[in-house]
Design an enzyme around this catalytic site. Structure first.
Site, PDB file in Angstrom:
ATOM      1  N   ASP A 135      49.421  53.331  46.256  1.00 30.63           N
ATOM      2  CA  ASP A 135      48.288  52.539  46.750  1.00 30.63           C
ATOM      3  C   ASP A 135      47.097  52.839  45.836  1.00 30.63           C
ATOM      4  O   ASP A 135      46.681  53.998  45.720  1.00 30.63           O
ATOM      5  CB  ASP A 135      47.987  52.946  48.198  1.00 30.63           C
ATOM      6  CG  ASP A 135      46.818  52.174  48.787  1.00 30.63           C
ATOM      7  OD1 ASP A 135      46.116  51.465  48.030  1.00 30.63           O
ATOM      8  OD2 ASP A 135      46.605  52.287  50.002  1.00 30.63           O
TER       9      ASP A 135
ATOM     10  N   SER B  29      36.172  38.858  38.908  1.00 33.11           N
ATOM     11  CA  SER B  29      36.437  37.477  39.336  1.00 33.11           C
ATOM     12  C   SER B  29      35.151  36.675  39.169  1.00 33.11           C
ATOM     13  O   SER B  29      34.049  37.247  39.229  1.00 33.11           O
ATOM     14  CB  SER B  29      36.834  37.482  40.815  1.00 33.11           C
ATOM     15  OG  SER B  29      36.764  36.177  41.345  1.00 33.11           O
TER      16      SER B  29
ATOM     17  N   TYR C 207      34.954  40.528  49.221  1.00 39.04           N
ATOM     18  CA  TYR C 207      35.630  40.387  47.922  1.00 39.04           C
ATOM     19  C   TYR C 207      34.600  40.275  46.792  1.00 39.04           C
ATOM     20  O   TYR C 207      34.710  40.939  45.752  1.00 39.04           O
ATOM     21  CB  TYR C 207      36.525  39.149  47.976  1.00 39.04           C
ATOM     22  CG  TYR C 207      37.355  38.886  46.742  1.00 39.04           C
ATOM     23  CD1 TYR C 207      38.511  39.616  46.485  1.00 39.04           C
ATOM     24  CD2 TYR C 207      37.013  37.871  45.835  1.00 39.04           C
ATOM     25  CE1 TYR C 207      39.290  39.361  45.367  1.00 39.04           C
ATOM     26  CE2 TYR C 207      37.781  37.609  44.722  1.00 39.04           C
ATOM     27  CZ  TYR C 207      38.923  38.349  44.489  1.00 39.04           C
ATOM     28  OH  TYR C 207      39.705  38.090  43.373  1.00 39.04           O
TER      29      TYR C 207
ATOM     30  N   GLY D 245      49.043  47.343  40.114  1.00 39.57           N
ATOM     31  CA  GLY D 245      49.461  46.076  40.729  1.00 39.57           C
ATOM     32  C   GLY D 245      50.235  45.204  39.764  1.00 39.57           C
ATOM     33  O   GLY D 245      49.847  44.068  39.482  1.00 39.57           O
TER      34      GLY D 245
ATOM     35  N   ILE E 222      43.263  31.006  39.336  1.00 34.72           N
ATOM     36  CA  ILE E 222      44.542  31.242  38.667  1.00 34.72           C
ATOM     37  C   ILE E 222      45.670  31.046  39.689  1.00 34.72           C
ATOM     38  O   ILE E 222      45.581  31.569  40.813  1.00 34.72           O
ATOM     39  CB  ILE E 222      44.612  32.679  38.072  1.00 34.72           C
ATOM     40  CG1 ILE E 222      43.348  33.015  37.248  1.00 34.72           C
ATOM     41  CG2 ILE E 222      45.886  32.882  37.257  1.00 34.72           C
ATOM     42  CD1 ILE E 222      43.091  32.152  36.036  1.00 34.72           C
TER      43      ILE E 222
ATOM     44  N   ASN F 193      44.122  46.128  37.688  1.00 37.59           N
ATOM     45  CA  ASN F 193      44.374  44.758  38.136  1.00 37.59           C
ATOM     46  C   ASN F 193      44.541  44.624  39.657  1.00 37.59           C
ATOM     47  O   ASN F 193      44.230  43.584  40.224  1.00 37.59           O
ATOM     48  CB  ASN F 193      45.636  44.231  37.434  1.00 37.59           C
ATOM     49  CG  ASN F 193      46.169  42.977  38.088  1.00 37.59           C
ATOM     50  OD1 ASN F 193      45.620  41.886  37.919  1.00 37.59           O
ATOM     51  ND2 ASN F 193      47.239  43.119  38.866  1.00 37.59           N
TER      52      ASN F 193
HETATM   53  P1  NAP Z   1      48.651  38.836  43.796  1.00 37.90           P
HETATM   54  O1  NAP Z   1      49.526  37.738  43.324  1.00 37.90           O
HETATM   55  O2  NAP Z   1      48.381  38.990  45.251  1.00 37.90           O
HETATM   56  O3  NAP Z   1      49.211  40.233  43.218  1.00 37.90           O
HETATM   57  C1  NAP Z   1      48.529  41.408  43.504  1.00 37.90           C
HETATM   58  C2  NAP Z   1      49.233  42.572  42.852  1.00 37.90           C
HETATM   59  O4  NAP Z   1      48.481  43.748  43.181  1.00 37.90           O
HETATM   60  C3  NAP Z   1      50.636  42.786  43.355  1.00 37.90           C
HETATM   61  O5  NAP Z   1      51.449  43.267  42.307  1.00 37.90           O
HETATM   62  C4  NAP Z   1      50.445  43.867  44.438  1.00 37.90           C
HETATM   63  O6  NAP Z   1      51.569  44.715  44.579  1.00 37.90           O
HETATM   64  C5  NAP Z   1      49.315  44.664  43.854  1.00 37.90           C
HETATM   65  N1  NAP Z   1      48.553  45.369  44.857  1.00 37.90           N
HETATM   66  C6  NAP Z   1      47.897  44.850  45.926  1.00 37.90           C
HETATM   67  N2  NAP Z   1      47.310  45.832  46.615  1.00 37.90           N
HETATM   68  C7  NAP Z   1      47.601  46.976  45.966  1.00 37.90           C
HETATM   69  C8  NAP Z   1      47.266  48.338  46.180  1.00 37.90           C
HETATM   70  N3  NAP Z   1      46.522  48.723  47.213  1.00 37.90           N
HETATM   71  N4  NAP Z   1      47.745  49.253  45.311  1.00 37.90           N
HETATM   72  C9  NAP Z   1      48.491  48.900  44.263  1.00 37.90           C
HETATM   73  N5  NAP Z   1      48.841  47.633  43.997  1.00 37.90           N
HETATM   74  C10 NAP Z   1      48.399  46.687  44.847  1.00 37.90           C
HETATM   75  O7  NAP Z   1      47.212  38.758  43.118  1.00 37.90           O
HETATM   76  P2  NAP Z   1      46.761  38.073  41.733  1.00 37.90           P
HETATM   77  O8  NAP Z   1      46.299  36.703  42.033  1.00 37.90           O
HETATM   78  O9  NAP Z   1      47.767  38.303  40.680  1.00 37.90           O
HETATM   79  O10 NAP Z   1      45.440  38.940  41.438  1.00 37.90           O
HETATM   80  C11 NAP Z   1      45.440  40.054  40.562  1.00 37.90           C
HETATM   81  C12 NAP Z   1      44.005  40.474  40.329  1.00 37.90           C
HETATM   82  O11 NAP Z   1      43.256  39.385  39.784  1.00 37.90           O
HETATM   83  C13 NAP Z   1      43.273  40.878  41.611  1.00 37.90           C
HETATM   84  O12 NAP Z   1      42.397  41.952  41.342  1.00 37.90           O
HETATM   85  C14 NAP Z   1      42.478  39.644  41.962  1.00 37.90           C
HETATM   86  O13 NAP Z   1      41.348  39.925  42.740  1.00 37.90           O
HETATM   87  C15 NAP Z   1      42.121  39.134  40.570  1.00 37.90           C
HETATM   88  N6  NAP Z   1      41.792  37.712  40.527  1.00 37.90           N
HETATM   89  C16 NAP Z   1      42.692  36.765  40.862  1.00 37.90           C
HETATM   90  C17 NAP Z   1      42.329  35.418  40.777  1.00 37.90           C
HETATM   91  C18 NAP Z   1      43.279  34.317  41.123  1.00 37.90           C
HETATM   92  O14 NAP Z   1      42.845  33.159  41.117  1.00 37.90           O
HETATM   93  N7  NAP Z   1      44.544  34.581  41.388  1.00 37.90           N
HETATM   94  C19 NAP Z   1      41.050  35.077  40.393  1.00 37.90           C
HETATM   95  C20 NAP Z   1      40.145  36.073  40.042  1.00 37.90           C
HETATM   96  C21 NAP Z   1      40.534  37.395  40.126  1.00 37.90           C
HETATM   97  P3  NAP Z   1      52.561  44.586  45.857  1.00 37.90           P
HETATM   98  O15 NAP Z   1      53.342  43.346  45.636  1.00 37.90           O
HETATM   99  O16 NAP Z   1      53.393  45.806  45.765  1.00 37.90           O
HETATM  100  O17 NAP Z   1      51.680  44.518  47.034  1.00 37.90           O
END
Ligand code: NAP
Length: 249
Positions: A66, A145, A158, A15, A191, A93
């Protein structure tokens, strides 16, 4: 500092095209790594990122994959080793949300989140284990998380996936420590990414109110923690859950 933190290492990030994953790609590249990253959606974004990295002199490759696809994870890991000769750091990630209250949550919402967030971590960890064991070195970083640590109403699927990651991380750390392979989890709080843009304004204000630092974290701040955990500067840290949440927990 003379040498970059990840000089000569190969890092695989799932990701990597948006949000925290994209920041990790940039940060690892800036710290001297060869970078491989996966994505699920648009190839255009991945190609743009690859071109950008190539122009900066970084060796990079991307894969449409995926993260929930078990067989594809092995193909990706094999291709990375084939191209770069090593696979030193894995950053699991990729993740999604499909929020709903329990009584409204469908089986599909449960299954999809568990598959993409938790099974994906098993898929890629298993896929890199052999090359890392052969090399007798490796660092695996799993994106959990604060919701996986503390729970959150409306996010049972989640939270379960992110809590599952913690048990998995601690078990793998014990299983692979004797091979000099480390496994740690990072638990971000709030974040600012596209994922958190989906949160309604009123709820957003509540979250910010509960953060002692009174601001959201940035993807780069999480990326820097991952870079540290991937590097030899964290050589004696394994089986840990590191919260990065502005004091929220
Ligand atoms: P995001 O902006 O939605 O980005 C998600 C990334 O993961 C994108 O590059 C997406 O690629 C990829 N992805 C989604 N589903 C996928 C799959 N099935 N296979 C491969 N790639 C996939 O999310 P983010 O906020 O950066 O979050 C990244 C990680 O941090 C996640 O695990 C999330 O749970 C964790 N997290 C985030 C926060 C927060 O506040 N943002 C807090 C705690 C934990 P595509 O664009 O190609 O779909």
């Amino acid at each position: 500092m003379s040498e970059k933190l990840l000089q000569g290492k190969t890092v695989l990030i799932t990701g990597g095209t948006r949000g925290i994953g994209e920041a990790i790609v940039h940060e690892c590249a800036a710290q001297g790594a060869r970078v491989a990253f996966t994505y699920a959606g648009s190839t255009a974004k991945a190609q743009e990122l690859e071109t950008q990295l190539a122009q900066a002199g970084v060796q990079a490759i991307s894969f449409q994959a995926d993260a929930a696809d078990f067989a594809r994870a092995q193909e990706v890991a094999d291709a990375v080793v084939e191209k770069f000769g090593t696979l030193d750091v894995l950053i699991n990630n990729a993740g999604i949300t499909r929020d709903n209250l329990l009584l409204r949550m469908g089986e599909d919402q449960w299954d999809e989140v568990l598959d993409k967030n938790l099974k994906s971590v098993f898929n890629y960890t298993k896929a890199v284990a052999k090359p890392m064991m052969k090399a007798r070195t490796g660092s695996i970083i799993n994106m959990s998380s604060v919701v996986g640590v503390n729970g959150n109403a409306g996010q049972a699927n989640y939270a379960a996936s992110k809590a599952g990651i913690l048990g998995f991380t601690k078990s793998i750390a014990k299983e692979l420590a004797s091979r000099n392979i480390r496994c740690n989890a990072v638990a971000p709080g709030f974040i600012a990414t596209e994922m958190t843009e989906q949160i309604p304004q009123a709820e957003l204000a509540k979250w910010l109110e509960n953060i002692p630092m009174k601001r959201a974290g940035t993807p780069q701040e999480v990326a820097r923690l991952c870079t540290f955990l991937g590097s030899d500067w964290s050589a004696y840290i394994t089986g840990q859950v590191i919260l990065i949440d502005g004091g929220m927990s």
